[in-house]
Design a protein around this motif. Structure first.
Motif, PDB file in Angstrom:
ATOM      1  N   SER A 190       0.831  -1.202   0.000  1.00 51.80           N
ATOM      2  CA  SER A 190       0.000   0.000   0.000  1.00 51.80           C
ATOM      3  C   SER A 190       0.865   1.251   0.000  1.00 51.80           C
ATOM      4  O   SER A 190       1.399   1.652   1.038  1.00 51.80           O
ATOM      5  CB  SER A 190      -0.929   0.011   1.225  1.00 51.80           C
ATOM      6  OG  SER A 190      -1.667   1.217   1.275  1.00 51.80           O
ATOM      7  N   LEU A 191       0.987   1.884  -1.167  1.00 52.74           N
ATOM      8  CA  LEU A 191       1.677   3.171  -1.238  1.00 52.74           C
ATOM      9  C   LEU A 191       0.902   4.241  -0.481  1.00 52.74           C
ATOM     10  O   LEU A 191       1.494   5.162   0.097  1.00 52.74           O
ATOM     11  CB  LEU A 191       1.848   3.595  -2.698  1.00 52.74           C
ATOM     12  CG  LEU A 191       3.090   3.088  -3.431  1.00 52.74           C
ATOM     13  CD1 LEU A 191       3.076   3.556  -4.876  1.00 52.74           C
ATOM     14  CD2 LEU A 191       4.367   3.543  -2.738  1.00 52.74           C
ATOM     15  N   ASP A 192      -0.415   4.129  -0.480  1.00 62.61           N
ATOM     16  CA  ASP A 192      -1.232   5.119   0.221  1.00 62.61           C
ATOM     17  C   ASP A 192      -0.898   5.152   1.708  1.00 62.61           C
ATOM     18  O   ASP A 192      -0.894   6.213   2.336  1.00 62.61           O
ATOM     19  CB  ASP A 192      -2.724   4.830   0.029  1.00 62.61           C
ATOM     20  CG  ASP A 192      -3.218   5.230  -1.354  1.00 62.61           C
ATOM     21  OD1 ASP A 192      -2.519   6.012  -2.025  1.00 62.61           O
ATOM     22  OD2 ASP A 192      -4.286   4.746  -1.762  1.00 62.61           O
ATOM     23  N   TYR A 193      -0.629   3.983   2.289  1.00 67.27           N
ATOM     24  CA  TYR A 193      -0.289   3.960   3.719  1.00 67.27           C
ATOM     25  C   TYR A 193       1.072   4.602   3.965  1.00 67.27           C
ATOM     26  O   TYR A 193       1.249   5.350   4.933  1.00 67.27           O
ATOM     27  CB  TYR A 193      -0.310   2.530   4.247  1.00 67.27           C
ATOM     28  CG  TYR A 193      -0.034   2.463   5.734  1.00 67.27           C
ATOM     29  CD1 TYR A 193      -0.881   3.102   6.644  1.00 67.27           C
ATOM     30  CD2 TYR A 193       1.077   1.799   6.236  1.00 67.27           C
ATOM     31  CE1 TYR A 193      -0.625   3.064   8.001  1.00 67.27           C
ATOM     32  CE2 TYR A 193       1.330   1.752   7.594  1.00 67.27           C
ATOM     33  CZ  TYR A 193       0.478   2.388   8.471  1.00 67.27           C
ATOM     34  OH  TYR A 193       0.736   2.356   9.819  1.00 67.27           O
ATOM     35  N   LYS A 194       2.042   4.322   3.098  1.00 70.38           N
ATOM     36  CA  LYS A 194       3.343   4.987   3.227  1.00 70.38           C
ATOM     37  C   LYS A 194       3.166   6.506   3.165  1.00 70.38           C
ATOM     38  O   LYS A 194       3.748   7.250   3.960  1.00 70.38           O
ATOM     39  CB  LYS A 194       4.291   4.531   2.114  1.00 70.38           C
ATOM     40  CG  LYS A 194       4.798   3.104   2.232  1.00 70.38           C
ATOM     41  CD  LYS A 194       5.777   2.810   1.111  1.00 70.38           C
ATOM     42  CE  LYS A 194       6.270   1.376   1.137  1.00 70.38           C
ATOM     43  NZ  LYS A 194       7.177   1.111   2.267  1.00 70.38           N
ATOM     44  N   LYS A 195       2.373   6.965   2.191  1.00 70.07           N
ATOM     45  CA  LYS A 195       2.164   8.398   2.026  1.00 70.07           C
ATOM     46  C   LYS A 195       1.449   9.002   3.228  1.00 70.07           C
ATOM     47  O   LYS A 195       1.785  10.108   3.672  1.00 70.07           O
ATOM     48  CB  LYS A 195       1.370   8.656   0.749  1.00 70.07           C
ATOM     49  CG  LYS A 195       2.160   8.383  -0.525  1.00 70.07           C
ATOM     50  CD  LYS A 195       1.266   8.311  -1.760  1.00 70.07           C
ATOM     51  CE  LYS A 195       0.610   9.618  -2.073  1.00 70.07           C
ATOM     52  NZ  LYS A 195      -0.180   9.565  -3.319  1.00 70.07           N
ATOM     53  N   LYS A 196       0.479   8.298   3.773  1.00 68.09           N
ATOM     54  CA  LYS A 196      -0.266   8.797   4.937  1.00 68.09           C
ATOM     55  C   LYS A 196       0.667   9.038   6.120  1.00 68.09           C
ATOM     56  O   LYS A 196       0.609  10.091   6.777  1.00 68.09           O
ATOM     57  CB  LYS A 196      -1.353   7.792   5.309  1.00 68.09           C
ATOM     58  CG  LYS A 196      -2.164   8.178   6.532  1.00 68.09           C
ATOM     59  CD  LYS A 196      -3.204   7.097   6.841  1.00 68.09           C
ATOM     60  CE  LYS A 196      -3.963   7.413   8.123  1.00 68.09           C
ATOM     61  NZ  LYS A 196      -4.963   6.341   8.440  1.00 68.09           N
ATOM     62  N   VAL A 197       1.540   8.074   6.394  1.00 69.73           N
ATOM     63  CA  VAL A 197       2.493   8.232   7.502  1.00 69.73           C
ATOM     64  C   VAL A 197       3.482   9.356   7.193  1.00 69.73           C
ATOM     65  O   VAL A 197       3.817  10.172   8.054  1.00 69.73           O
ATOM     66  CB  VAL A 197       3.232   6.902   7.770  1.00 69.73           C
ATOM     67  CG1 VAL A 197       4.315   7.090   8.825  1.00 69.73           C
ATOM     68  CG2 VAL A 197       2.242   5.825   8.220  1.00 69.73           C
ATOM     69  N   ALA A 198       3.940   9.441   5.946  1.00 70.29           N
ATOM     70  CA  ALA A 198       4.895  10.485   5.561  1.00 70.29           C
ATOM     71  C   ALA A 198       4.279  11.875   5.644  1.00 70.29           C
ATOM     72  O   ALA A 198       4.949  12.839   6.046  1.00 70.29           O
ATOM     73  CB  ALA A 198       5.412  10.215   4.146  1.00 70.29           C
ATOM     74  N   HIS A 199       2.999  12.011   5.275  1.00 70.59           N
ATOM     75  CA  HIS A 199       2.333  13.322   5.373  1.00 70.59           C
ATOM     76  C   HIS A 199       2.332  13.820   6.821  1.00 70.59           C
ATOM     77  O   HIS A 199       2.456  15.025   7.075  1.00 70.59           O
ATOM     78  CB  HIS A 199       0.900  13.228   4.863  1.00 70.59           C
ATOM     79  CG  HIS A 199       0.783  13.074   3.377  1.00 70.59           C
ATOM     80  ND1 HIS A 199       1.577  13.767   2.494  1.00 70.59           N
ATOM     81  CD2 HIS A 199      -0.050  12.305   2.618  1.00 70.59           C
ATOM     82  CE1 HIS A 199       1.243  13.434   1.252  1.00 70.59           C
ATOM     83  NE2 HIS A 199       0.267  12.544   1.306  1.00 70.59           N
ATOM     84  N   ARG A 200       2.176  12.907   7.781  1.00 69.91           N
ATOM     85  CA  ARG A 200       2.195  13.310   9.194  1.00 69.91           C
ATOM     86  C   ARG A 200       3.568  13.841   9.589  1.00 69.91           C
ATOM     87  O   ARG A 200       3.677  14.767  10.389  1.00 69.91           O
ATOM     88  CB  ARG A 200       1.786  12.133  10.083  1.00 69.91           C
ATOM     89  CG  ARG A 200       0.337  11.710   9.925  1.00 69.91           C
ATOM     90  CD  ARG A 200      -0.173  11.000  11.170  1.00 69.91           C
ATOM     91  NE  ARG A 200       0.504   9.735  11.407  1.00 69.91           N
ATOM     92  CZ  ARG A 200       0.007   8.551  11.063  1.00 69.91           C
ATOM     93  NH1 ARG A 200      -1.162   8.466  10.456  1.00 69.91           N
ATOM     94  NH2 ARG A 200       0.664   7.448  11.338  1.00 69.91           N
ATOM     95  N   ILE A 201       4.617  13.262   9.023  1.00 71.00           N
ATOM     96  CA  ILE A 201       5.969  13.740   9.301  1.00 71.00           C
ATOM     97  C   ILE A 201       6.146  15.159   8.771  1.00 71.00           C
ATOM     98  O   ILE A 201       6.715  16.032   9.438  1.00 71.00           O
ATOM     99  CB  ILE A 201       7.011  12.784   8.680  1.00 71.00           C
ATOM    100  CG1 ILE A 201       6.942  11.415   9.365  1.00 71.00           C
ATOM    101  CG2 ILE A 201       8.420  13.367   8.784  1.00 71.00           C
ATOM    102  CD1 ILE A 201       7.794  10.357   8.687  1.00 71.00           C
ATOM    103  N   VAL A 202       5.648  15.408   7.564  1.00 69.57           N
ATOM    104  CA  VAL A 202       5.756  16.750   6.963  1.00 69.57           C
ATOM    105  C   VAL A 202       4.988  17.765   7.799  1.00 69.57           C
ATOM    106  O   VAL A 202       5.478  18.876   8.055  1.00 69.57           O
ATOM    107  CB  VAL A 202       5.238  16.736   5.516  1.00 69.57           C
ATOM    108  CG1 VAL A 202       5.195  18.157   4.948  1.00 69.57           C
ATOM    109  CG2 VAL A 202       6.118  15.857   4.645  1.00 69.57           C
TER     110      VAL A 202
END
Length: 342
Positions: A190-202
């Motif tokens: 799931s790329l969407d899950y990677k992106k979701k966690v990364a958005h929180r970091i940003v």
């Protein structure tokens, strides 16, 4: 992140592991015996340990279950959360159309120590089986049907992979929050899950950058923003399963500064010069710098997320080379603002 995967021989555990996680772990990971019927699989560079549980068919199942519970219970009492087993996937093959007593008992034992998810493998036709599994495994937090590989039926009908992203999402909902970045880094389904966690970091880095930009000391934010932004890039890299070196991060920052930093430079200079003016000038400079710092940090982070998402999509979830990442990131930063977001 530690995942225990249980199921009878032939249920498709190895195929599921390789479909969900980075690095073909079921084939290339290093196995360490934990009990006579359980081994722990790890791989260098992947922040994951998979506990592969066997022995459901053995005549000595009671002994197998007792040995596993001893280890699982001891792990759950460890002070280091990295030693806990964070979730169990109990796999049942759909073609078999039955849940064995051994699987029911295993579910009961595991649920005393960790969240359990029921995973119906090799899914082709439900016909009410998922509801039956939910009834027989009541302590499972949820039950999901998956098909790890595409297949072709005798009549020529094509069945694609299914349920893998749902399994990732359900797992993320039951594991501790502190394990989510490791889980995002380990999985490729799931790329969407990677992106979701990364958005929180940003988002967190932008808040910190805004606070730094508001400091009423001329040009202080220019110095203090660097570790925030480098840390953000390192966090995003780790979320996508990369192991960022100092040299790699330095190259990324240099690419971003050369390609996209000029658009913000004028506003940053004006904001910092205003800080030299007592009273209103200082407040105005701080406000502008805070906004600029947060904006620049957000653009930088979101452009990096979008770059990695595109590359990982093109590689089917496997890790691209550092050179490919750096070049793609530079190209995205040189593109217009509408092309930078994820």
């Amino acid at each position: 992140m530690n995942v225990l995967i249980a199921g009878r021989t032939g249920v498709g555990k190895s195929t599921l592991i390789n479909a969900i996680f980075q690095g073909q772990m079921a084939e290339t990971g290093q196995g360490r015996p934990v009990t006579p019927d359980t081994r722990e699989i790890t791989k260098e560079g992947v922040p994951l340990a998979i506990w592969d549980t066997r022995g459901l068919e053995l005549a000595a199942f009671d002994q197998t279950l007792a040995e596993l519970e001893q280890v699982v219970s001891a792990r759950s009492l460890e002070r280091d959360p990295n030693r806990h087993i964070h979730v169990a996937w109990l796999c049942v093959q759909e073609d078999g159309r039955r849940v064995e007593d051994a699987e029911v008992r295993l579910q009961q034992m595991l649920a005393r120590h960790m969240p359990v998810l029921g995973v119906i493998t090799k899914a082709r036709a439900d016909k009410g089986f998922r509801a039956e599994v939910q009834r027989l495994l009541p302590q499972a937090r949820n039950v999901v049907r998956v098909r790890a590989l595409a297949e072709e039926l005798d009549d020529g009908h094509q069945l694609g992979p299914m349920g893998l992203e749902e399994l990732v999402q359900l797992t993320s909902e039951v594991i501790p929050e502190g394990r989510q970045r490791a889980f995002a880094a380990s999985q490729k389904a799931s790329l969407d899950y990677k992106k979701k966690v990364a958005h929180r970091i940003v988002a967190g880095a932008a808040v910190s950058a805004a606070a730094i930009g508001a400091v009423p000391i001329p040009f202080a934010d220019a110095i203090l923003l660097v570790p925030i932004q480098v840390g953000m890039l390192a966090g995003i890299s780790s979320t996508f399963g990369l192991t960022p070196s100092t040299a790699f991060l330095g190259t990324l920052v240099a690419s971003a500064a050369g390609a996209g930093g000029a658009a913000y430079l004028g506003r940053a200079i004006v904001a910092n010069l205003l800080k030299f003016i007592p009273g209103l000038g200082t407040g105005a400079g701080a406000a502008i710098s805070g906004t600029t710092a947060a904006g620049l940090t957000t653009v930088l982070g979101e452009a990096y997320i979008a770059t990695l998402a595109k590359l990982f999509f093109s590689t089917g979830g496997e890790t691209p080379s550092p050179e490919a990442i750096t070049e793609a990131f530079k190209e995205r930063m040189l593109a217009g603002p509408e092309s930078r977001g994820a």
